[in-house]
Design an enzyme around this catalytic site. Structure first.
Site, short mmCIF file in Angstrom:
data_model
loop_
_atom_site.label_atom_id
_atom_site.label_comp_id
_atom_site.label_asym_id
_atom_site.label_seq_id
_atom_site.Cartn_x
_atom_site.Cartn_y
_atom_site.Cartn_z
N CYS A 129 5.65 -2.90 -2.40
CA CYS A 129 4.69 -2.13 -3.18
C CYS A 129 5.02 -2.23 -4.67
O CYS A 129 5.91 -1.54 -5.16
CB CYS A 129 4.70 -0.67 -2.73
SG CYS A 129 3.61 0.39 -3.69
N CYS A 132 4.53 1.05 -6.58
CA CYS A 132 5.60 2.02 -6.37
C CYS A 132 6.84 1.68 -7.18
O CYS A 132 7.48 2.57 -7.76
CB CYS A 132 5.97 2.08 -4.89
SG CYS A 132 4.61 2.32 -3.75
N ASP A 133 7.21 0.40 -7.21
CA ASP A 133 8.54 0.02 -7.71
C ASP A 133 8.54 -0.89 -8.94
O ASP A 133 9.60 -1.21 -9.46
CB ASP A 133 9.31 -0.70 -6.59
CG ASP A 133 9.46 0.17 -5.35
OD1 ASP A 133 9.62 1.39 -5.51
OD2 ASP A 133 9.41 -0.37 -4.23
#
Length: 299
Positions: A129, A132-133
């Site tokens: 993701c 997300c990261d």
């Protein structure tokens, strides 16, 4: 007893919830994580109708959730452990839900790399993701594995943070949508590594690099990267329900989302079909709910 129980709260499940609840059916959505599924962690969606300027994934699914709850759909944070088709029951860790109609909208999870280093370094530089990261890799070099829409879109998102993004693809051309390819080819931060596969992910406590092999020449080389983002397909979350599936485990339905079991419907990415987009998931969810309503009327 619910009229409709929906397993999964992504775009397909939320849309089914909107339609079912608006039809005045007692409806519950069971979602193991946060509502929205993969769409919720997609940075920007440009091809969803009604948003000519595009829309953030989390904003779109938040509106879907609000709309479902407005019509009385109950959204429960609960993980399904089993589905008893004979007793028309969905069993979770905390309770059981009886249903007249069941809609499976469980989506699919990312497929991982089966190479040395992947299991040990998952969460330590290996991610599925970018939204997300991605910010964790500001100013660093990262690799994206894959050549479809998700891989290329997430590679472009990563250029907001990373100094260079290597897109590693086992073929000599991408599978992504044409307009997405054009944007990627024009992005100076993206370097394409063609005809190549990852054979090892290197690092002790964190990802430090990948070893890749050219599938045509057999030549191998190392790339120094701090992160590896994997987009090589998905595995459907369908093990809990015993209906007819294809060889990959996706649920087979007719055009009205009916499965091989009466009263059970499927929608979204868990369904056997050619295209998997937010818009197609929404269409599936609407069709499944309308079919469930018709089924209950003759229940």
């Amino acid at each position: 007893m619910y009229d409709v129980v929906i397993v999964g709260g992504g775009p397909a499940g939320l849309t089914a919830g909107i339609y079912a609840a608006r039809a005045r059916l007692e409806t519950a959505i069971l979602e193991r994580l946060m509502p929205g599924g993969q769409a919720a962690v997609t940075d920007y969606i440009e091809n969803y109708p009604g948003y000519p300027e595009g829309v953030a994934g989390h904003e779109l699914v938040a509106r879907m959730q609000e709309q479902a709850e407005k019509f009385g759909c109950q959204i429960r944070s609960d993980e399904v452990e089993a589905v008893d088709l004979g007793k028309r029951t969905v069993i979770t860790g905390s309770e059981s839900y009886l249903w007249k109609a069941l809609i499976i909208a469980t989506g699919a999870d990312p497929r991982t790399l089966d190479v040395p280093g992947c299991a040990a370094l998952k969460g330590r530089g290996i991610s599925f993701c970018a939204t997300c990261d991605g910010a964790l890799f500001s100013g660093r070099h990262v690799a994206v594995v894959g050549g479809g829409d998700s891989a290329v879109k997430e590679a472009m998102y990563l250029t907001k943070f990373a100094s260079e993004v290597f897109v590693i693809h086992r073929r000599d051309k991408l599978r992504a949508e044409g307009i997405i390819q054009e944007k990627a080819f024009n992005n100076e931060k993206i370097t394409f590594v063609w005809d190549s596969i990852v054979t090892e992910i290197k690092g002790n406590q964190q990802v430090e690099g990948v070893h890749i092999k050219n599938v045509k020449t057999g030549e191998g080389k190392d790339l120094a990267v701090s992160g590896v983002f994997v987009y090589i397909g998905r595995i459907p979350n369908t093990a809990m329900v015993n209906v007819e599936k294809d060889k990959a485990g996706y649920i087979i339905t007719d055009s009205d989302m009916r499965t091989s079991v009466e009263g059970v419907f499927a929608a979204g990415d868990c369904r056997s079909k050619e295209h998997r987009q937010v818009a197609t998931a929404v269409g599936d969810g609407a069709a499944a709910a309308m079919s469930a309503e018709e089924y209950i009327a003759g229940f």
